[in-house]
Write an enzyme that holds these catalytic residues in place. Structure first.
Site, mmCIF file in Angstrom:
data_model
loop_
_atom_site.group_PDB
_atom_site.id
_atom_site.type_symbol
_atom_site.label_atom_id
_atom_site.label_comp_id
_atom_site.label_asym_id
_atom_site.label_seq_id
_atom_site.Cartn_x
_atom_site.Cartn_y
_atom_site.Cartn_z
ATOM 1 N N ASP A 1 33.097 8.430 14.206
ATOM 2 C CA ASP A 1 33.667 9.068 15.556
ATOM 3 C C ASP A 1 35.127 9.041 15.580
ATOM 4 O O ASP A 1 35.597 9.181 16.961
ATOM 5 C CB ASP A 1 33.161 8.013 16.413
ATOM 6 C CG ASP A 1 31.530 8.006 16.561
ATOM 7 O OD1 ASP A 1 30.869 8.956 16.369
ATOM 8 O OD2 ASP A 1 30.933 6.677 16.528
ATOM 9 N N ASP A 2 35.961 9.038 14.495
ATOM 10 C CA ASP A 2 37.456 9.039 14.832
ATOM 11 C C ASP A 2 38.062 10.495 15.029
ATOM 12 O O ASP A 2 37.799 11.310 14.564
ATOM 13 C CB ASP A 2 37.897 8.678 13.343
ATOM 14 C CG ASP A 2 39.642 8.568 13.408
ATOM 15 O OD1 ASP A 2 39.698 7.448 13.807
ATOM 16 O OD2 ASP A 2 40.175 9.547 13.318
ATOM 17 N N VAL A 3 38.636 10.407 16.128
ATOM 18 C CA VAL A 3 39.076 11.839 16.737
ATOM 19 C C VAL A 3 40.089 12.175 15.710
ATOM 20 O O VAL A 3 40.149 13.618 15.697
ATOM 21 C CB VAL A 3 39.550 11.463 18.235
ATOM 22 C CG1 VAL A 3 40.319 12.800 18.634
ATOM 23 C CG2 VAL A 3 38.704 10.884 19.154
ATOM 24 N N LEU B 1 40.155 12.401 12.648
ATOM 25 C CA LEU B 1 39.051 12.912 11.546
ATOM 26 C C LEU B 1 38.728 14.322 12.076
ATOM 27 O O LEU B 1 38.718 15.390 11.345
ATOM 28 C CB LEU B 1 38.095 12.043 11.237
ATOM 29 C CG LEU B 1 36.947 12.552 10.177
ATOM 30 C CD1 LEU B 1 37.828 12.623 8.706
ATOM 31 C CD2 LEU B 1 35.770 11.488 10.106
ATOM 32 N N TRP C 1 43.099 12.227 7.830
ATOM 33 C CA TRP C 1 44.184 12.112 8.683
ATOM 34 C C TRP C 1 45.507 12.367 8.549
ATOM 35 O O TRP C 1 46.328 12.807 9.386
ATOM 36 C CB TRP C 1 44.523 10.457 8.743
ATOM 37 C CG TRP C 1 43.089 9.702 9.457
ATOM 38 C CD1 TRP C 1 42.301 10.392 10.344
ATOM 39 C CD2 TRP C 1 42.708 8.276 9.560
ATOM 40 N NE1 TRP C 1 41.329 9.502 10.645
ATOM 41 C CE2 TRP C 1 41.557 7.993 10.212
ATOM 42 C CE3 TRP C 1 43.133 7.159 8.980
ATOM 43 C CZ2 TRP C 1 41.129 7.013 10.571
ATOM 44 C CZ3 TRP C 1 42.678 5.973 8.864
ATOM 45 C CH2 TRP C 1 41.633 5.855 9.729
#
Length: 311
Positions: free
Chosen positions: A265-267, A269, A307
Site C-alpha cells: 500500500d506504499d504511496v 511505490l 523508491w
C-alpha cells in the site's frame, strides 16, 4: 612502533580505526544519495562523502565518522576520544554491516532485476545501493508510525521534534549528534506529555503503547526474529495497536531484514511505478501482486530501488 591489527570476519582494527571490507558491488555514492534525501534528518550527518553518527553499544556511546577508501573499504573513525576495544569494535562493525546490509549477496537480485522490464532502469541507474536499515526495533517502529498517512518531509519534521525533545546527544565540534530516545523512557510518558510534538494523539498513544510492550519484554527484535518466518512475524506485529500491514512490512524490510517484505500500500511505490510506466492511475492491487510474485524473494529490494526513482 608497529601498528596493532586485529583481523576478524571481514573487518579489522587498525590504529583505532575499524576497517570493513565491502562487497564488490557496493557503491557508497549510491547509498549516500539515499542518506542525503532529506536535509531534516537528525540521526546522522552527511558531509563531503563522510557520514557522522552516534552508535550505541551497551552503556557506551561512540561518535563515529565513516567513509570509503579507494580499496573499497569502509573506514570508521572514533571521534570522541574513545580508544577502540575488540568487543566494542566488533559491535560497532556489526551495527554498520547491518545498517548497510553488507552481508547480503545481491547477485541473484541483480540477475532478476536486470531482466525485469520495470526494475532494469533503476538497478542500472542506482547500482550498488543497499536497503539502508534501521537496526534498532524501537526506532524503526517509531519511524514507521510517524510516517503513517503523511508526506515524507513532515515525517522527518516529526522525527526531529521527537528526538530533540526526548533523545540525548553527543556534542562535538560545536554540533549535536543525536541518540534516539529509549523505549524505557517513552514508556513512562502519557499522550499529554507529548502534546508539544505536532503528531496526532493517536500516534502518541501508539508509540507509548509500543514502548510499554518493549519495556515489559513482550515485544523485542529477538522474539520477532525467533518466529522464523515473515508471515508469523507479520501476524505478530499487526496484532499491536497502531501497526497495520504497511507499518509491519516496513519494519520487516528495514529492521528485521526479510527480503520478501512488500509494503503493497506504499504511496511512494505506487508513484514510482506510475512514473516508470507512464501510467495515469496507481497500479491496482492485482497488478502489484503480479509484480511482487515476479520479484520473489526480493520484493524489499525491488521496492527500495523503486523508491529511489522518486528523489
Amino acid at each position: 612502533m608497529e601498528r596493532e591489527v586485529h583481523i576478524i570476519d571481514g573487518w579489522h582494527i587498525d590504529n583505532d580505526c575499524i576497517i570493513i571490507d565491502l562487497p564488490a558491488d557496493f557503491n557508497m555514492k549510491a547509498n549516500l544519495a539515499y542518506l542525503k534525501r532529506n536535509k531534516n534528518e537528525c540521526m546522522f550527518e552527511v558531509e563531503n562523502e563522510t557520514v557522522t553518527r552516534v552508535i550505541v553499544v551497551g552503556e557506551n556511546r561512540h561518535l563515529v565518522r565513516l567513509n570509503v577508501n579507494e580499496q573499497n573499504q569502509m573506514i570508521v573513525r572514533f571521534v570522541n576520544g574513545f580508544k577502540t576495544s575488540k568487543p566494542d569494535g566488533a559491535n560497532v562493525a556489526a551495527y554498520i554491516r547491518e545498517w548497510f546490509d553488507l552481508d547480503r549477496d545481491l547477485t541473484p537480485f541483480y540477475k532478476m532485476a536486470k531482466a525485469d522490464q520495470l526494475l532494469k532502469e533503476p538497478v542500472q541507474n542506482f547500482s550498488g545501493l543497499r536497503v539502508i536499515g534501521v537496526p534498532d526495533l524501537f526506532e524503526a517502529l517509531c519511524w514507521g508510525i510517524l510516517g503513517q498517512q503523511i508526506n515524507l518531509a513532515f515525517a522527518y519534521t516529526l522525527k526531529r521534534q521527537f528526538v530533540e525533545k526526548y533523545g540525548d546527544f553527543i556534542e562535538w565540534s560545536g554540533r549535536k549528534y543525536w541518540i534516539f530516545p529509549s523505549h524505557k523512557q517513552i514508556a513512562q510518558l502519557t499522550p499529554d506529555d507529548m502534546a508539544q510534538i505536532k503528531m496526532t494523539r493517536r500516534k502518541s498513544e501508539f508509540i507509548i503503547g509500543i514502548a510499554q510492550l518493549m519495556a515489559s519484554g513482550e515485544l523485542s527484535k529477538e522474539k520477532l526474529l525467533g518466529l522464523g518466518s515473515l508471515k508469523e512475524a507479520e501476524k505478530s506485529l499487526i496484532k499491536i495497536r497502531g501497526i497495520g500491514p504497511w507499518t509491519a512490512n516496513y519494519l520487516l524490510m528495514r529492521c528485521l531484514r526479510f527480503t520478501s517484505a512488500f509494503p503493497i500500500d506504499d504511496v511512494g511505490l505506487h508513484n514510482s511505478i506510475k512514473r516508470l510506466t507512464s501510467g495515469e492511475k496507481k497500479p491496482s492491487k492485482e497488478e502489484l501482486l503480479a509484480l511482487s510474485a515476479k520479484w520473489a524473494p526480493w520484493q524489499a529490494y525491488a521496492t527500495f530501488y523503486l523508491w529511489r526513482v522518486n528523489y
